[in-house]
Design a protein around this motif. Structure first.
Motif, PDB file in Angstrom:
ATOM      1  N   ALA A  12     -28.181  -0.129 -43.517  1.00  0.00           N
ATOM      2  CA  ALA A  12     -28.530  -0.518 -44.889  1.00  0.00           C
ATOM      3  C   ALA A  12     -27.788   0.303 -45.943  1.00  0.00           C
ATOM      4  CB  ALA A  12     -30.036  -0.425 -45.098  1.00  0.00           C
ATOM      5  N   ALA A  13     -27.788   1.600 -45.828  1.00  0.00           N
ATOM      6  CA  ALA A  13     -27.125   2.434 -46.837  1.00  0.00           C
ATOM      7  C   ALA A  13     -25.615   2.187 -46.875  1.00  0.00           C
ATOM      8  CB  ALA A  13     -27.425   3.907 -46.584  1.00  0.00           C
ATOM      9  N   ALA A  14     -25.008   1.983 -45.718  1.00  0.00           N
ATOM     10  CA  ALA A  14     -23.567   1.747 -45.654  1.00  0.00           C
ATOM     11  C   ALA A  14     -23.181   0.384 -46.219  1.00  0.00           C
ATOM     12  CB  ALA A  14     -23.085   1.861 -44.211  1.00  0.00           C
ATOM     13  N   ARG A  15     -24.123  -0.568 -46.207  1.00  0.00           N
ATOM     14  CA  ARG A  15     -23.819  -1.926 -46.659  1.00  0.00           C
ATOM     15  C   ARG A  15     -24.394  -2.228 -48.042  1.00  0.00           C
ATOM     16  NH1 ARG A  15     -24.993  -6.081 -41.960  1.00  0.00           N
ATOM     17  NH2 ARG A  15     -24.135  -7.447 -43.558  1.00  0.00           N
ATOM     18  N   VAL A  16     -24.803  -1.196 -48.752  1.00  0.00           N
ATOM     19  CA  VAL A  16     -25.441  -1.379 -50.051  1.00  0.00           C
ATOM     20  C   VAL A  16     -24.553  -2.173 -51.016  1.00  0.00           C
ATOM     21  CG1 VAL A  16     -24.704   0.802 -51.093  1.00  0.00           C
ATOM     22  CG2 VAL A  16     -26.879  -0.220 -51.764  1.00  0.00           C
ATOM     23  N   GLY A  17     -23.252  -2.074 -50.885  1.00  0.00           N
ATOM     24  CA  GLY A  17     -22.344  -2.815 -51.756  1.00  0.00           C
ATOM     25  C   GLY A  17     -22.429  -4.321 -51.601  1.00  0.00           C
ATOM     26  N   GLU A  18     -22.999  -4.794 -50.506  1.00  0.00           N
ATOM     27  CA  GLU A  18     -23.154  -6.233 -50.265  1.00  0.00           C
ATOM     28  C   GLU A  18     -24.409  -6.799 -50.928  1.00  0.00           C
ATOM     29  OE1 GLU A  18     -22.890  -7.220 -46.067  1.00  0.00           O
ATOM     30  OE2 GLU A  18     -21.719  -5.383 -45.745  1.00  0.00           O
ATOM     31  N   LEU A  19     -25.268  -5.936 -51.438  1.00  0.00           N
ATOM     32  CA  LEU A  19     -26.551  -6.376 -51.977  1.00  0.00           C
ATOM     33  C   LEU A  19     -26.440  -6.742 -53.452  1.00  0.00           C
ATOM     34  CD1 LEU A  19     -28.757  -3.678 -50.247  1.00  0.00           C
ATOM     35  CD2 LEU A  19     -28.390  -6.047 -49.538  1.00  0.00           C
ATOM     36  N   PRO A  20     -27.240  -7.711 -53.891  1.00  0.00           N
ATOM     37  CA  PRO A  20     -27.180  -8.125 -55.292  1.00  0.00           C
ATOM     38  C   PRO A  20     -27.752  -7.054 -56.222  1.00  0.00           C
ATOM     39  CG  PRO A  20     -28.990  -9.232 -54.195  1.00  0.00           C
ATOM     40  CD  PRO A  20     -28.240  -8.470 -53.133  1.00  0.00           C
ATOM     41  N   THR A  21     -27.207  -6.999 -57.409  1.00  0.00           N
ATOM     42  CA  THR A  21     -27.722  -6.071 -58.420  1.00  0.00           C
ATOM     43  C   THR A  21     -28.340  -6.821 -59.590  1.00  0.00           C
ATOM     44  OG1 THR A  21     -25.543  -5.984 -59.461  1.00  0.00           O
ATOM     45  CG2 THR A  21     -26.051  -4.273 -57.834  1.00  0.00           C
ATOM     46  N   ASP A  22     -28.286  -8.155 -59.552  1.00  0.00           N
ATOM     47  CA  ASP A  22     -28.772  -8.966 -60.663  1.00  0.00           C
ATOM     48  C   ASP A  22     -30.164  -9.559 -60.432  1.00  0.00           C
ATOM     49  OD1 ASP A  22     -27.867 -10.634 -58.636  1.00  0.00           O
ATOM     50  OD2 ASP A  22     -27.162 -12.190 -60.025  1.00  0.00           O
ATOM     51  N   ARG A  23     -30.795  -9.175 -59.326  1.00  0.00           N
ATOM     52  CA  ARG A  23     -32.137  -9.705 -59.017  1.00  0.00           C
ATOM     53  C   ARG A  23     -32.816  -8.769 -58.030  1.00  0.00           C
ATOM     54  NH1 ARG A  23     -28.330 -12.883 -56.412  1.00  0.00           N
ATOM     55  NH2 ARG A  23     -28.608 -13.164 -54.186  1.00  0.00           N
ATOM     56  N   PRO A  24     -34.138  -8.880 -57.936  1.00  0.00           N
ATOM     57  CA  PRO A  24     -34.863  -8.031 -56.967  1.00  0.00           C
ATOM     58  C   PRO A  24     -34.469  -8.369 -55.535  1.00  0.00           C
ATOM     59  CG  PRO A  24     -36.385  -8.999 -58.552  1.00  0.00           C
ATOM     60  CD  PRO A  24     -35.056  -9.670 -58.750  1.00  0.00           C
ATOM     61  N   ILE A  25     -34.542  -7.373 -54.682  1.00  0.00           N
ATOM     62  CA  ILE A  25     -34.266  -7.521 -53.257  1.00  0.00           C
ATOM     63  C   ILE A  25     -35.592  -7.357 -52.526  1.00  0.00           C
ATOM     64  CG2 ILE A  25     -33.059  -6.530 -51.273  1.00  0.00           C
ATOM     65  CD1 ILE A  25     -31.076  -5.338 -53.415  1.00  0.00           C
ATOM     66  N   VAL A  26     -35.958  -8.349 -51.741  1.00  0.00           N
ATOM     67  CA  VAL A  26     -37.166  -8.261 -50.920  1.00  0.00           C
ATOM     68  C   VAL A  26     -36.732  -7.813 -49.531  1.00  0.00           C
ATOM     69  CG1 VAL A  26     -39.146  -9.480 -49.961  1.00  0.00           C
ATOM     70  CG2 VAL A  26     -38.294 -10.084 -52.240  1.00  0.00           C
ATOM     71  N   VAL A  27     -37.240  -6.659 -49.108  1.00  0.00           N
ATOM     72  CA  VAL A  27     -36.891  -6.089 -47.808  1.00  0.00           C
ATOM     73  C   VAL A  27     -38.031  -6.410 -46.850  1.00  0.00           C
ATOM     74  CG1 VAL A  27     -36.196  -3.994 -46.602  1.00  0.00           C
ATOM     75  CG2 VAL A  27     -35.686  -4.239 -49.036  1.00  0.00           C
ATOM     76  N   MET A  28     -37.691  -6.908 -45.663  1.00  0.00           N
ATOM     77  CA  MET A  28     -38.748  -7.314 -44.735  1.00  0.00           C
ATOM     78  C   MET A  28     -38.413  -6.960 -43.301  1.00  0.00           C
ATOM     79  SD  MET A  28     -38.111 -11.418 -44.946  1.00  0.00           S
ATOM     80  CE  MET A  28     -37.633 -11.454 -46.656  1.00  0.00           C
ATOM     81  N   CYS A  29     -39.472  -6.752 -42.534  1.00  0.00           N
ATOM     82  CA  CYS A  29     -39.375  -6.553 -41.091  1.00  0.00           C
ATOM     83  C   CYS A  29     -40.634  -7.159 -40.498  1.00  0.00           C
ATOM     84  CB  CYS A  29     -39.221  -5.068 -40.746  1.00  0.00           C
ATOM     85  SG  CYS A  29     -40.694  -4.083 -41.045  1.00  0.00           S
ATOM     86  N   GLY A  30     -40.818  -7.007 -39.223  1.00  0.00           N
ATOM     87  CA  GLY A  30     -41.957  -7.624 -38.560  1.00  0.00           C
ATOM     88  C   GLY A  30     -43.317  -7.186 -39.080  1.00  0.00           C
ATOM     89  N   ALA A  31     -43.520  -5.877 -39.230  1.00  0.00           N
ATOM     90  CA  ALA A  31     -44.839  -5.366 -39.616  1.00  0.00           C
ATOM     91  C   ALA A  31     -44.862  -4.645 -40.962  1.00  0.00           C
ATOM     92  CB  ALA A  31     -45.358  -4.425 -38.533  1.00  0.00           C
ATOM     93  N   GLY A  32     -43.708  -4.431 -41.580  1.00  0.00           N
ATOM     94  CA  GLY A  32     -43.662  -3.830 -42.904  1.00  0.00           C
ATOM     95  C   GLY A  32     -43.339  -2.350 -42.955  1.00  0.00           C
ATOM     96  N   GLY A  33     -43.346  -1.663 -41.830  1.00  0.00           N
ATOM     97  CA  GLY A  33     -43.091  -0.227 -41.823  1.00  0.00           C
ATOM     98  C   GLY A  33     -41.634   0.138 -42.034  1.00  0.00           C
ATOM     99  N   ARG A  34     -40.766  -0.466 -41.246  1.00  0.00           N
ATOM    100  CA  ARG A  34     -39.328  -0.172 -41.378  1.00  0.00           C
ATOM    101  C   ARG A  34     -38.794  -0.647 -42.724  1.00  0.00           C
ATOM    102  NH1 ARG A  34     -37.291  -3.416 -36.702  1.00  0.00           N
ATOM    103  NH2 ARG A  34     -39.249  -4.429 -37.156  1.00  0.00           N
ATOM    104  N   SER A  35     -39.255  -1.810 -43.168  1.00  0.00           N
ATOM    105  CA  SER A  35     -38.776  -2.331 -44.450  1.00  0.00           C
ATOM    106  C   SER A  35     -39.250  -1.461 -45.613  1.00  0.00           C
ATOM    107  CB  SER A  35     -39.209  -3.781 -44.648  1.00  0.00           C
ATOM    108  OG  SER A  35     -40.604  -3.935 -44.519  1.00  0.00           O
ATOM    109  N   GLU A  36     -40.397  -0.820 -45.474  1.00  0.00           N
ATOM    110  CA  GLU A  36     -40.862   0.092 -46.524  1.00  0.00           C
ATOM    111  C   GLU A  36     -39.898   1.273 -46.670  1.00  0.00           C
ATOM    112  OE1 GLU A  36     -44.848   2.511 -47.937  1.00  0.00           O
ATOM    113  OE2 GLU A  36     -44.751   1.751 -45.890  1.00  0.00           O
TER     114      GLU A  36
END
Length: 66
Positions: A12-36
């Motif tokens: 995730a940190a290495a690919r941060v440049g691929e993420l949008p900066t013009d809208r919120p990003i919803v991060v998700m995983c199976g149970a919510g721990g890793r995405s938090e």
């Protein structure tokens, strides 16, 4: 989900440049721990990130009840 992309927790940190900066990003995983953890990292990097609380499994279970 439209515009969804799989980015592993490890990269995730290495690919941060691929993420949008013009809208919120919803991060998700199976149970919510890793995405938090990832959402907090992205917030620290200045992105507007939120965690899907309780994860995708809970979201699917809630959707099925509607």
């Amino acid at each position: 989900m439209p515009d969804a992309a799989f980015i592993s927790m490890k990269s995730a940190a290495a690919r941060v440049g691929e993420l949008p900066t013009d809208r919120p990003i919803v991060v998700m995983c199976g149970a919510g721990g890793r995405s938090e953890v990832v959402a907090k990292v992205l917030l620290g990097l200045g992105l507007d990130a939120v965690n899907l609380a309780r994860g995708v499994r809970a979201w699917v279970a809630e959707s099925a009840r509607l």
